[in-house]
Motif scaffolding. Structure first.
Motif, PDB file in Angstrom:
ATOM      1  N   TYR A 168      -8.969 -16.257 -20.788  1.00  0.00           N
ATOM      2  CA  TYR A 168      -7.564 -16.591 -20.948  1.00  0.00           C
ATOM      3  C   TYR A 168      -7.440 -17.829 -21.836  1.00  0.00           C
ATOM      4  O   TYR A 168      -8.281 -18.734 -21.791  1.00  0.00           O
ATOM      5  CB  TYR A 168      -6.917 -16.935 -19.601  1.00  0.00           C
ATOM      6  N   VAL A 169      -6.372 -17.855 -22.626  1.00  0.00           N
ATOM      7  CA  VAL A 169      -5.981 -19.069 -23.339  1.00  0.00           C
ATOM      8  C   VAL A 169      -4.600 -19.437 -22.803  1.00  0.00           C
ATOM      9  O   VAL A 169      -3.621 -18.732 -23.047  1.00  0.00           O
ATOM     10  CB  VAL A 169      -5.923 -18.863 -24.861  1.00  0.00           C
ATOM     11  N   LEU A 170      -4.531 -20.518 -22.052  1.00  0.00           N
ATOM     12  CA  LEU A 170      -3.292 -20.945 -21.406  1.00  0.00           C
ATOM     13  C   LEU A 170      -2.703 -22.138 -22.145  1.00  0.00           C
ATOM     14  O   LEU A 170      -3.399 -23.125 -22.370  1.00  0.00           O
ATOM     15  CB  LEU A 170      -3.556 -21.329 -19.950  1.00  0.00           C
ATOM     16  N   GLU A 188      -4.876 -13.483 -24.106  1.00  0.00           N
ATOM     17  CA  GLU A 188      -6.172 -12.985 -23.656  1.00  0.00           C
ATOM     18  C   GLU A 188      -7.058 -12.743 -24.879  1.00  0.00           C
ATOM     19  O   GLU A 188      -6.584 -12.280 -25.915  1.00  0.00           O
ATOM     20  CB  GLU A 188      -6.008 -11.684 -22.862  1.00  0.00           C
ATOM     21  N   ARG A 189      -8.331 -13.078 -24.754  1.00  0.00           N
ATOM     22  CA  ARG A 189      -9.299 -12.848 -25.816  1.00  0.00           C
ATOM     23  C   ARG A 189     -10.554 -12.213 -25.225  1.00  0.00           C
ATOM     24  O   ARG A 189     -10.855 -12.409 -24.046  1.00  0.00           O
ATOM     25  CB  ARG A 189      -9.673 -14.164 -26.517  1.00  0.00           C
ATOM     26  N   GLU A 233      -3.689 -26.549 -24.979  1.00  0.00           N
ATOM     27  CA  GLU A 233      -4.259 -25.223 -24.760  1.00  0.00           C
ATOM     28  C   GLU A 233      -5.572 -25.363 -23.990  1.00  0.00           C
ATOM     29  O   GLU A 233      -6.383 -26.240 -24.284  1.00  0.00           O
ATOM     30  CB  GLU A 233      -4.509 -24.516 -26.091  1.00  0.00           C
ATOM     31  N   VAL A 234      -5.764 -24.463 -23.029  1.00  0.00           N
ATOM     32  CA  VAL A 234      -6.972 -24.454 -22.206  1.00  0.00           C
ATOM     33  C   VAL A 234      -7.573 -23.056 -22.238  1.00  0.00           C
ATOM     34  O   VAL A 234      -6.856 -22.061 -22.062  1.00  0.00           O
ATOM     35  CB  VAL A 234      -6.659 -24.861 -20.747  1.00  0.00           C
ATOM     36  N   VAL A 235      -8.886 -22.978 -22.447  1.00  0.00           N
ATOM     37  CA  VAL A 235      -9.606 -21.705 -22.465  1.00  0.00           C
ATOM     38  C   VAL A 235     -10.459 -21.611 -21.209  1.00  0.00           C
ATOM     39  O   VAL A 235     -11.158 -22.568 -20.859  1.00  0.00           O
ATOM     40  CB  VAL A 235     -10.500 -21.596 -23.718  1.00  0.00           C
ATOM     41  N   ILE A 236     -10.405 -20.447 -20.541  1.00  0.00           N
ATOM     42  CA  ILE A 236     -11.180 -20.261 -19.319  1.00  0.00           C
ATOM     43  C   ILE A 236     -11.601 -18.799 -19.197  1.00  0.00           C
ATOM     44  O   ILE A 236     -10.848 -17.882 -19.552  1.00  0.00           O
ATOM     45  CB  ILE A 236     -10.372 -20.696 -18.066  1.00  0.00           C
TER      46      ILE A 236
END
Length: 299
Positions: free
Chosen positions: A256-258, A245-246, A268-271
Motif C-alpha cells: 500500500y502507498v498511503l 496499491e502497487r 506518503e507511507v509505503v507498507i
C-alpha cells in the motif's frame, strides 16, 4: 542505515529471493545507474532496479582503483536499500545536510535535517539520491525542495477521531497560532519565545487533564516523533487521505502507498500489505513505525 526490504515486496516468506542474488541481478541489469568520483582512486555508484511505479531497490557500491598497478579495481557493495519516490515535493523553510562521518571523505551516508514549511515540523531523513546531490554541489546548484517518504516496518489502521466543525476550526486556529509564534522567534522576537513557552505549558496541562478521562488515541489526532535512537526512524499517526496499491514485479507481492495528513504534514507511507493490521480506507488513521528517506531537488 537500511530501510526494511519487506516494505517494498520482499517479505520474509520470500526465501528464494536471497539478498545476494537480488544484488547480483541489479548490478548486472539495472534500470538505471549513476556514478561520481569521490577521490582520484574511489568511484561511488548507485544502481537502481524498478519494482513498481516510483518504487525501486538501490544498490550502492564503491570502486577503488590503484593507479600505480595493473590490479583489477576493488569493488565493495555498500548496501541494498528500498528507494521510493513520493509524488509530491515538500517546501522547505530551513535545511542542512550532514555526512555520517564528516572526517571520512569516502563516507556516502548523508542525513538531511529540514523544517517543512507548511507544518513547521523538523524532519531528519536519509538521503537517497547521493550521486545527484554531490554532482549538484560541484555544479553550484542549490536545494529548492525535498521529496520525502516513509518506509513502514509495521502499521495498524485505527478509527478516526470524531470532531465537529467547531472543534476542527479551533484546532486549525491553534496550529496557525503556533506557526506564527515560531516564525516570529526565527526573526529574533524574544517576546515570541516567552509566548511559545506559555502556550506549550497550557497545551501540556490540557493534554494531561484529558488523558485522565480519555484514551491516548482519542486525544491525539496525529503525531510524528522519533521512535528510536536512530534519528531517521519515526513513530507516526495520521489521517489517511488517499490509498494506492502497487505490486512488486519480481515477487508479485503487494504493498500500500498511503497519503497521510500528520498534523498538516502531508506524507506518503509505503507498507507491505501483510505488515498492515486492518483494512485501510480514507478517513481512517494509520499508526506505525517508519524509516524516513528522501531526495533533495536541486536547481
Amino acid at each position: 542505515m537500511e530501510s526494511p526490504l519487506n516494505a517494498v515486496g520482499f517479505s520474509k516468506s520470500s526465501n528464494k529471493y536471497d539478498t545476494e542474488d537480488i544484488i547480483e541481478g541489479i548490478l548486472n541489469n539495472p534500470s538505471k545507474q549513476m556514478a561520481i568520483e569521490l577521490t582520484p582512486e574511489v568511484i561511488f555508484a548507485e544502481y537502481l532496479q524498478e519494482l513498481a511505479e516510483n518504487t525501486y531497490l538501490i544498490v550502492r557500491v564503491t570502486v577503488k582503483k590503484d593507479n600505480d598497478s595493473d590490479k583489477d579495481p576493488e569493488i565493495t557493495v555498500y548496501n541494498c536499500d528500498a528507494f521510493v519516490e513520493a509524488e509530491n515535493n515538500m517546501q522547505i523553510e530551513e535545511l542542512s545536510i550532514e555526512r555520517g562521518d564528516e572526517y571520512d571523505e569516502e563516507d556516502t551516508d548523508y542525513y538531511v535535517i529540514f523544517e517543512e514549511k507548511e507544518s513547521s515540523m523538523e524532519i531528519i531523513f536519509i538521503l537517497q539520491n547521493t550521486v545527484q546531490y554531490l554532482e549538484g554541489v560541484r555544479q553550484g546548484k542549490t536545494i529548492k525542495e525535498v521529496n520525502v517518504v516513509g518506509i513502514a516496518s509495521e502499521g495498524t489502521i485505527i478509527l478516526p477521531i470524531e470532531k465537529d466543525e467547531e472543534e476542527e476550526r479551533v484546532e486549525k486556529e491553534e496550529r496557525e497560532k503556533l506557526r506564527s509564534i515560531l516564525q516570529k522567534m526565527k526573526e529574533g522576537d524574544e517576546e515570541a519565545r516567552s509566548l511559545l513557552e506559555k502556550e506549550e505549558k497550557e497545551l501540556d496541562l490540557l493534554l494531561k487533564e484529558r488523558l485522565r478521562e480519555e484514551d491516548f488515541l482519542t486525544v491525539m489526532s496525529g503525531y510524528f516523533m522519533p521512535a528510536t535512537v536512530e534519528d531517521s526512524v519515526y513513530a507516526i499517526l495520521g489521517e489517511i487521505l488517499a490509498i494506492k496499491e502497487r505490486k512488486n514485479k519480481i515477487t508479485n507481492e503487494e504493498m500500500y502507498v498511503l497519503t497521510l495528513d500528520v498534523n498538516d504534514l502531508i506524507l506518503e507511507v509505503v507498507i507491505h500489505k501483510d505488515e498492515l493490521i486492518g483494512m485501510p480506507s480514507v478517513g481512517m488513521r494509520f499508526m506505525g513505525t517508519c524509516w524516513i528517506q528522501g531526495q533533495v531537488i536541486m536547481e
